[in-house]
Design a protein around this motif. Structure first.
Motif, PDB file in Angstrom:
ATOM      1  N   HIS A  25     -17.874 -40.090   6.502  1.00 10.82           N
ATOM      2  CA  HIS A  25     -18.398 -38.777   6.869  1.00 10.82           C
ATOM      3  C   HIS A  25     -18.022 -37.740   5.814  1.00 10.82           C
ATOM      4  N   ASN A  26     -18.889 -36.754   5.685  1.00 11.37           N
ATOM      5  CA  ASN A  26     -18.611 -35.571   4.872  1.00 11.37           C
ATOM      6  C   ASN A  26     -18.514 -34.390   5.816  1.00 11.37           C
ATOM      7  N   ARG A  27     -17.568 -33.493   5.533  1.00 13.78           N
ATOM      8  CA  ARG A  27     -17.445 -32.269   6.329  1.00 13.78           C
ATOM      9  C   ARG A  27     -17.534 -31.080   5.384  1.00 13.78           C
ATOM     10  N   ARG A  28     -18.297 -30.066   5.817  1.00 18.08           N
ATOM     11  CA  ARG A  28     -18.453 -28.831   5.046  1.00 18.08           C
ATOM     12  C   ARG A  28     -17.668 -27.729   5.754  1.00 18.08           C
ATOM     13  N   TYR A  29     -16.916 -26.970   4.964  1.00 15.82           N
ATOM     14  CA  TYR A  29     -16.063 -25.902   5.481  1.00 15.82           C
ATOM     15  C   TYR A  29     -16.432 -24.608   4.779  1.00 15.82           C
ATOM     16  N   THR A  30     -16.449 -23.499   5.526  1.00 15.40           N
ATOM     17  CA  THR A  30     -16.558 -22.208   4.858  1.00 15.40           C
ATOM     18  C   THR A  30     -15.143 -21.799   4.470  1.00 15.40           C
ATOM     19  N   PHE A  31     -15.034 -21.066   3.380  1.00 16.43           N
ATOM     20  CA  PHE A  31     -13.713 -20.594   2.962  1.00 16.43           C
ATOM     21  C   PHE A  31     -13.101 -19.724   4.057  1.00 16.43           C
ATOM     22  N   GLY A  32     -13.940 -18.890   4.691  1.00 19.03           N
ATOM     23  CA  GLY A  32     -13.454 -18.017   5.749  1.00 19.03           C
ATOM     24  C   GLY A  32     -12.887 -18.794   6.929  1.00 19.03           C
ATOM     25  N   GLU A  33     -13.562 -19.866   7.327  1.00 24.06           N
ATOM     26  CA  GLU A  33     -13.066 -20.688   8.431  1.00 24.06           C
ATOM     27  C   GLU A  33     -11.695 -21.268   8.097  1.00 24.06           C
ATOM     28  N   LEU A  34     -11.557 -21.788   6.884  1.00 19.07           N
ATOM     29  CA  LEU A  34     -10.270 -22.352   6.483  1.00 19.07           C
ATOM     30  C   LEU A  34      -9.185 -21.284   6.470  1.00 19.07           C
ATOM     31  N   ARG A  35      -9.511 -20.109   5.947  1.00 18.24           N
ATOM     32  CA  ARG A  35      -8.506 -19.040   5.874  1.00 18.24           C
ATOM     33  C   ARG A  35      -8.113 -18.566   7.269  1.00 18.24           C
ATOM     34  N   ARG A  36      -9.099 -18.384   8.146  1.00 15.42           N
ATOM     35  CA  ARG A  36      -8.808 -17.943   9.527  1.00 15.42           C
ATOM     36  C   ARG A  36      -8.022 -18.991  10.311  1.00 15.42           C
ATOM     37  N   SER A  37      -8.143 -20.252   9.927  1.00 14.66           N
ATOM     38  CA  SER A  37      -7.472 -21.343  10.632  1.00 14.66           C
ATOM     39  C   SER A  37      -6.146 -21.725   9.993  1.00 14.66           C
ATOM     40  N   CYS A  38      -5.662 -20.908   9.076  1.00 15.52           N
ATOM     41  CA  CYS A  38      -4.423 -21.231   8.374  1.00 15.52           C
ATOM     42  C   CYS A  38      -3.325 -21.591   9.378  1.00 15.52           C
ATOM     43  N   PRO A  39      -2.687 -22.747   9.190  1.00 12.23           N
ATOM     44  CA  PRO A  39      -1.673 -23.200  10.143  1.00 12.23           C
ATOM     45  C   PRO A  39      -0.257 -22.706   9.865  1.00 12.23           C
ATOM     46  N   CYS A  40      -0.067 -21.833   8.885  1.00 16.04           N
ATOM     47  CA  CYS A  40       1.300 -21.383   8.602  1.00 16.04           C
ATOM     48  C   CYS A  40       1.833 -20.533   9.752  1.00 16.04           C
ATOM     49  N   ALA A  41       3.137 -20.410   9.852  1.00 18.70           N
ATOM     50  CA  ALA A  41       3.777 -19.680  10.943  1.00 18.70           C
ATOM     51  C   ALA A  41       3.353 -18.215  10.975  1.00 18.70           C
ATOM     52  N   THR A  42       3.254 -17.575   9.824  1.00 20.09           N
ATOM     53  CA  THR A  42       2.865 -16.162   9.769  1.00 20.09           C
ATOM     54  C   THR A  42       1.464 -15.962  10.328  1.00 20.09           C
ATOM     55  N   CYS A  43       0.529 -16.804   9.915  1.00 19.11           N
ATOM     56  CA  CYS A  43      -0.851 -16.659  10.393  1.00 19.11           C
ATOM     57  C   CYS A  43      -0.970 -16.987  11.879  1.00 19.11           C
ATOM     58  N   ARG A  44      -0.242 -17.978  12.341  1.00 15.58           N
ATOM     59  CA  ARG A  44      -0.266 -18.298  13.778  1.00 15.58           C
ATOM     60  C   ARG A  44       0.214 -17.104  14.590  1.00 15.58           C
ATOM     61  N   GLU A  45       1.279 -16.431  14.130  1.00 21.95           N
ATOM     62  CA  GLU A  45       1.794 -15.252  14.837  1.00 21.95           C
ATOM     63  C   GLU A  45       0.791 -14.094  14.786  1.00 21.95           C
ATOM     64  N   LYS A  46       0.149 -13.892  13.639  1.00 24.41           N
ATOM     65  CA  LYS A  46      -0.838 -12.810  13.512  1.00 24.41           C
ATOM     66  C   LYS A  46      -2.012 -13.032  14.464  1.00 24.41           C
ATOM     67  N   ARG A  47      -2.416 -14.295  14.652  1.00 25.04           N
ATOM     68  CA  ARG A  47      -3.530 -14.582  15.564  1.00 25.04           C
ATOM     69  C   ARG A  47      -3.166 -14.272  17.010  1.00 25.04           C
ATOM     70  N   LYS A  48      -1.892 -14.343  17.349  1.00 21.61           N
ATOM     71  CA  LYS A  48      -1.444 -14.049  18.715  1.00 21.61           C
ATOM     72  C   LYS A  48      -1.348 -12.553  18.974  1.00 21.61           C
ATOM     73  N   ALA A  49      -1.064 -11.778  17.935  1.00 23.49           N
ATOM     74  CA  ALA A  49      -0.846 -10.329  18.082  1.00 23.49           C
ATOM     75  C   ALA A  49      -2.185  -9.598  18.205  1.00 23.49           C
ATOM     76  N   PRO A  50      -2.202  -8.489  18.932  1.00 22.01           N
ATOM     77  CA  PRO A  50      -3.434  -7.690  19.005  1.00 22.01           C
ATOM     78  C   PRO A  50      -3.768  -7.109  17.632  1.00 22.01           C
ATOM     79  N   SER A  51      -5.044  -7.036  17.316  1.00 21.18           N
ATOM     80  CA  SER A  51      -5.480  -6.501  16.026  1.00 21.18           C
ATOM     81  C   SER A  51      -5.460  -4.980  16.049  1.00 21.18           C
ATOM     82  N   PRO A  52      -5.022  -4.366  14.944  1.00 20.46           N
ATOM     83  CA  PRO A  52      -5.120  -2.900  14.864  1.00 20.46           C
ATOM     84  C   PRO A  52      -6.602  -2.511  14.823  1.00 20.46           C
ATOM     85  N   LEU A  53      -6.903  -1.325  15.320  1.00 16.44           N
ATOM     86  CA  LEU A  53      -8.302  -0.888  15.362  1.00 16.44           C
ATOM     87  C   LEU A  53      -8.905  -0.740  13.970  1.00 16.44           C
TER      88      LEU A  53
END
Length: 107
Positions: A25-53
């Motif tokens: 199989h081949n899988r195609r990824y958008t750069f944005g999807e990969l960046r938004r899905s970053c598994p690092c601890a900092t990004c995981r915490e940012k995804r849990k926090a409310p976004s500033p307006l």
């Protein structure tokens, strides 16, 4: 750990990455999807926090996102260096197999 391994990495255009896998199989990824899905601890915490307006973006964050490089991490993952300066996420093969979309193999 998965027994399915990447066999090919290819930048398709200015915003898509193709990974060919050993299961055929081949899988195609958008750069944005990969960046938004970053598994690092900092990004995981940012995804849990409310976004500033009105978030304040650095210049590199406002520019179109690019992948500047990818390095293997052992035999189980890739580290991806993004143009916004982020490079701490380790994307396991299992995670990569869950992201993106399956596309037809090239003729």
């Amino acid at each position: 750990m998965t027994s399915i391994l990447p066999t090919k990495l290819q930048l398709l255009d200015e915003s898509h990455l193709l990974i060919g896998w050993s299961d055929g199989h081949n899988r195609r990824y958008t750069f944005g999807e990969l960046r938004r899905s970053c598994p690092c601890a900092t990004c995981r915490e940012k995804r849990k926090a409310p976004s500033p307006l009105l978030p304040v973006l650095k210049a590199e964050e406002a520019a179109p996102l690019k992948i500047l490089g990818m390095k293997p991490v052992g035999n189980y993952a890739y580290s991806i260096n993004f143009s916004d300066g982020h490079d701490t996420g380790i994307y396991s093969f299992t995670t990569l197999l869950e992201l993106g979309e399956v596309v037809a193999a090239e003729a």
